[in-house]
Design a protein around this motif. Structure first.
Motif, PDB file in Angstrom:
ATOM      1  N   LYS A   1      44.757  53.011  22.327  1.00 43.00           N
ATOM      2  CA  LYS A   1      43.863  51.634  21.816  1.00 43.00           C
ATOM      3  C   LYS A   1      42.809  51.367  22.569  1.00 43.00           C
ATOM      4  O   LYS A   1      42.812  51.174  23.696  1.00 43.00           O
ATOM      5  CB  LYS A   1      45.055  50.534  21.585  1.00 43.00           C
ATOM      6  CG  LYS A   1      46.050  50.993  20.605  1.00 43.00           C
ATOM      7  CD  LYS A   1      47.109  49.615  20.482  1.00 43.00           C
ATOM      8  CE  LYS A   1      48.324  50.039  19.385  1.00 43.00           C
ATOM      9  NZ  LYS A   1      48.918  48.902  19.556  1.00 43.00           N
ATOM     10  N   ARG A   2      41.857  50.584  21.852  1.00 44.51           N
ATOM     11  CA  ARG A   2      40.665  50.165  22.617  1.00 44.51           C
ATOM     12  C   ARG A   2      41.112  48.560  22.864  1.00 44.51           C
ATOM     13  O   ARG A   2      41.716  48.052  22.031  1.00 44.51           O
ATOM     14  CB  ARG A   2      39.458  49.919  21.587  1.00 44.51           C
ATOM     15  CG  ARG A   2      39.011  51.304  21.411  1.00 44.51           C
ATOM     16  CD  ARG A   2      37.424  51.154  20.712  1.00 44.51           C
ATOM     17  NE  ARG A   2      36.597  50.269  21.443  1.00 44.51           N
ATOM     18  CZ  ARG A   2      35.793  49.605  20.834  1.00 44.51           C
ATOM     19  NH1 ARG A   2      35.663  49.473  19.498  1.00 44.51           N
ATOM     20  NH2 ARG A   2      34.898  48.747  21.377  1.00 44.51           N
ATOM     21  N   GLU A   3      40.967  48.223  24.087  1.00 45.08           N
ATOM     22  CA  GLU A   3      41.284  46.570  24.572  1.00 45.08           C
ATOM     23  C   GLU A   3      40.019  45.926  24.936  1.00 45.08           C
ATOM     24  O   GLU A   3      39.205  46.575  25.449  1.00 45.08           O
ATOM     25  CB  GLU A   3      42.344  46.912  25.446  1.00 45.08           C
ATOM     26  CG  GLU A   3      43.549  47.668  25.403  1.00 45.08           C
ATOM     27  CD  GLU A   3      44.767  46.865  24.514  1.00 45.08           C
ATOM     28  OE1 GLU A   3      44.406  45.755  24.328  1.00 45.08           O
ATOM     29  OE2 GLU A   3      45.884  47.543  24.360  1.00 45.08           O
ATOM     30  N   PRO A   4      40.047  44.673  24.801  1.00 48.18           N
ATOM     31  CA  PRO A   4      39.260  43.790  25.190  1.00 48.18           C
ATOM     32  C   PRO A   4      38.821  44.068  26.641  1.00 48.18           C
ATOM     33  O   PRO A   4      39.962  43.760  27.381  1.00 48.18           O
ATOM     34  CB  PRO A   4      39.411  42.501  24.667  1.00 48.18           C
ATOM     35  CG  PRO A   4      40.741  42.411  24.060  1.00 48.18           C
ATOM     36  CD  PRO A   4      41.077  43.845  24.125  1.00 48.18           C
ATOM     37  N   VAL A   5      37.662  44.249  27.173  1.00 50.27           N
ATOM     38  CA  VAL A   5      37.379  44.393  28.593  1.00 50.27           C
ATOM     39  C   VAL A   5      36.842  43.126  29.082  1.00 50.27           C
ATOM     40  O   VAL A   5      35.700  42.687  28.653  1.00 50.27           O
ATOM     41  CB  VAL A   5      36.338  45.746  28.786  1.00 50.27           C
ATOM     42  CG1 VAL A   5      36.025  45.889  30.295  1.00 50.27           C
ATOM     43  CG2 VAL A   5      37.248  47.108  28.301  1.00 50.27           C
ATOM     44  N   LEU A   6      37.135  42.848  30.348  1.00 45.44           N
ATOM     45  CA  LEU A   6      36.659  41.807  30.954  1.00 45.44           C
ATOM     46  C   LEU A   6      35.672  42.233  32.011  1.00 45.44           C
ATOM     47  O   LEU A   6      36.015  43.023  33.024  1.00 45.44           O
ATOM     48  CB  LEU A   6      37.403  40.777  31.690  1.00 45.44           C
ATOM     49  CG  LEU A   6      37.010  39.570  32.529  1.00 45.44           C
ATOM     50  CD1 LEU A   6      36.326  38.496  31.481  1.00 45.44           C
ATOM     51  CD2 LEU A   6      38.059  38.642  33.257  1.00 45.44           C
ATOM     52  N   LYS A   7      34.209  42.518  31.791  1.00 51.64           N
ATOM     53  CA  LYS A   7      33.449  43.238  32.695  1.00 51.64           C
ATOM     54  C   LYS A   7      33.589  42.685  34.165  1.00 51.64           C
ATOM     55  O   LYS A   7      33.570  41.533  34.235  1.00 51.64           O
ATOM     56  CB  LYS A   7      32.170  43.320  32.111  1.00 51.64           C
ATOM     57  CG  LYS A   7      31.968  43.854  30.744  1.00 51.64           C
ATOM     58  CD  LYS A   7      30.726  43.774  30.199  1.00 51.64           C
ATOM     59  CE  LYS A   7      30.564  44.474  28.557  1.00 51.64           C
ATOM     60  NZ  LYS A   7      29.317  44.312  28.098  1.00 51.64           N
TER      61      LYS A   7
ATOM     62  N   ALA B   1      51.931  44.705  30.869  1.00 55.75           N
ATOM     63  CA  ALA B   1      50.650  44.115  30.225  1.00 55.75           C
ATOM     64  C   ALA B   1      49.503  45.326  30.590  1.00 55.75           C
ATOM     65  O   ALA B   1      48.329  45.030  29.934  1.00 55.75           O
ATOM     66  CB  ALA B   1      50.152  42.998  31.073  1.00 55.75           C
ATOM     67  N   LEU B   2      49.954  46.553  30.879  1.00 48.67           N
ATOM     68  CA  LEU B   2      49.145  47.377  30.880  1.00 48.67           C
ATOM     69  C   LEU B   2      48.361  48.031  29.642  1.00 48.67           C
ATOM     70  O   LEU B   2      49.210  47.943  28.707  1.00 48.67           O
ATOM     71  CB  LEU B   2      49.214  48.680  31.843  1.00 48.67           C
ATOM     72  CG  LEU B   2      49.501  48.434  33.214  1.00 48.67           C
ATOM     73  CD1 LEU B   2      50.314  49.283  33.925  1.00 48.67           C
ATOM     74  CD2 LEU B   2      48.229  47.933  34.002  1.00 48.67           C
TER      75      LEU B   2
ATOM     76  N   PHE C   1      43.148  40.798  28.003  1.00 49.50           N
ATOM     77  CA  PHE C   1      42.057  41.629  28.175  1.00 49.50           C
ATOM     78  C   PHE C   1      42.315  42.606  29.516  1.00 49.50           C
ATOM     79  O   PHE C   1      43.432  42.769  29.921  1.00 49.50           O
ATOM     80  CB  PHE C   1      40.873  40.500  28.992  1.00 49.50           C
ATOM     81  CG  PHE C   1      41.566  39.512  29.866  1.00 49.50           C
ATOM     82  CD1 PHE C   1      41.442  39.711  31.154  1.00 49.50           C
ATOM     83  CD2 PHE C   1      42.575  38.441  29.568  1.00 49.50           C
ATOM     84  CE1 PHE C   1      42.117  38.912  32.281  1.00 49.50           C
ATOM     85  CE2 PHE C   1      42.853  37.584  30.504  1.00 49.50           C
ATOM     86  CZ  PHE C   1      42.704  37.879  31.676  1.00 49.50           C
ATOM     87  N   ILE C   2      41.602  43.516  29.613  1.00 50.94           N
ATOM     88  CA  ILE C   2      41.792  44.432  30.938  1.00 50.94           C
ATOM     89  C   ILE C   2      40.525  44.474  31.736  1.00 50.94           C
ATOM     90  O   ILE C   2      39.577  44.356  31.310  1.00 50.94           O
ATOM     91  CB  ILE C   2      42.071  45.887  30.122  1.00 50.94           C
ATOM     92  CG1 ILE C   2      40.953  46.220  29.521  1.00 50.94           C
ATOM     93  CG2 ILE C   2      43.399  45.559  29.185  1.00 50.94           C
ATOM     94  CD1 ILE C   2      41.134  47.960  28.952  1.00 50.94           C
ATOM     95  N   SER C   3      40.697  44.930  32.882  1.00 47.32           N
ATOM     96  CA  SER C   3      39.802  45.452  33.678  1.00 47.32           C
ATOM     97  C   SER C   3      38.845  46.630  33.263  1.00 47.32           C
ATOM     98  O   SER C   3      39.478  47.645  32.676  1.00 47.32           O
ATOM     99  CB  SER C   3      40.218  45.748  35.258  1.00 47.32           C
ATOM    100  OG  SER C   3      40.985  46.971  35.289  1.00 47.32           O
ATOM    101  N   PRO C   4      37.593  46.760  33.444  1.00 52.23           N
ATOM    102  CA  PRO C   4      36.819  47.953  33.160  1.00 52.23           C
ATOM    103  C   PRO C   4      37.448  49.380  33.521  1.00 52.23           C
ATOM    104  O   PRO C   4      37.355  50.399  32.672  1.00 52.23           O
ATOM    105  CB  PRO C   4      35.581  47.888  33.978  1.00 52.23           C
ATOM    106  CG  PRO C   4      35.358  46.414  33.969  1.00 52.23           C
ATOM    107  CD  PRO C   4      36.988  45.862  34.334  1.00 52.23           C
ATOM    108  N   SER C   5      38.256  49.424  34.649  1.00 53.58           N
ATOM    109  CA  SER C   5      38.811  50.761  34.921  1.00 53.58           C
ATOM    110  C   SER C   5      40.204  51.008  34.206  1.00 53.58           C
ATOM    111  O   SER C   5      40.478  52.191  34.246  1.00 53.58           O
ATOM    112  CB  SER C   5      39.368  50.491  36.446  1.00 53.58           C
ATOM    113  OG  SER C   5      40.379  49.562  36.685  1.00 53.58           O
TER     114      SER C   5
END
Length: 147
Positions: free
Chosen positions: A101-107, A95-96, A36-40
Motif C-alpha cells: 500500500k501507498r502510505e503518507p510519507v513525512l519527508k 505501525a510499520l 505517516f511513514i519515513s521516506p525509507s
C-alpha cells in the motif's frame, strides 16, 4: 487502555475490513488521527493530540530492557503521550507500513504537528517525536533514545 492504543486497535480493525487509512496533513486538530511513514519506509507512525506511536523495522539499536510482564514483541514500538516521557511498548501489532500500500510519507526535514504540542520530525538520521514538555523518543537504525 490509553488513547493511542485504542486508536491503534481501531486502525487495525479498519484495515482488516478494508476501510481506507486516515488522510494525511502537515497539521492536525487534537483528535484528528494521522498515519505517516519515513521516506525509507523503515519507520511507521500514527497518532493524534493524545499521543503518537512509531515502530521501527530494521535496526541494530539496543532496545530498553524488556519488562518481565511483556509476552509479546518488544524493542520495535515506542510511544509518547501528551505528558510524560517516551517509552517502549509491548505489542502484538505493528505501525510499520504495508508493503503493498501507498502510505503518507513525512519527508526528511519536515515536521507534522499532531495537536496539544505533540509533533514528529523526519530526518535522514531518524524520526523524533516529542510532546510539549520536551519528552519523547528518537528512532534510528543504530540508536533508540528515550527522553
Amino acid at each position: 487502555m490509553r488513547a493511542p492504543r485504542a486508536l491503534a486497535l481501531s486502525l487495525l480493525a479498519a484495515a482488516a475490513v478494508g476501510l481506507p487509512a486516515p488522510a494525511f496533513a502537515q497539521g492536525a486538530t487534537p483528535h484528528e488521527f494521522k498515519r505517516f511513514i519515513s521516506p525509507s519506509r523503515n519507520i511507521g507512525c500514527f497518532g493524534d493530540g493524545t499521543g503518537v506511536r512509531c515502530d521501527i523495522g530494521q535496526h541494530t539499536a539496543k532496545p530498553p530492557k524488556r519488562p518481565r510482564n511483556c509476552h509479546l514483541d518488544w524493542g520495535s514500538a515506542y510511544e509518547v503521550n501528551r505528558t510524560g516521557k517516551g517509552h517502549g511498548m509491548c505489542v502484538g501489532d505493528t505501525a510499520l507500513p504495508d508493503p503493498n500500500k501507498r502510505e503518507p510519507v513525512l519527508k526528511y526535514g519536515k515536521t507534522i504537528r499532531l495537536g496539544n504540542g505533540l509533533s514528529c520530525t523526519s530526518r535522514r538520521t531518524g524520526m523524533t517525536c516529542r510532546n510539549a514538555g520536551g519528552h519523547g523518543f528518537t528512532l534510528s537504525k543504530t540508536k533508540i533514545t528515550l527522553f
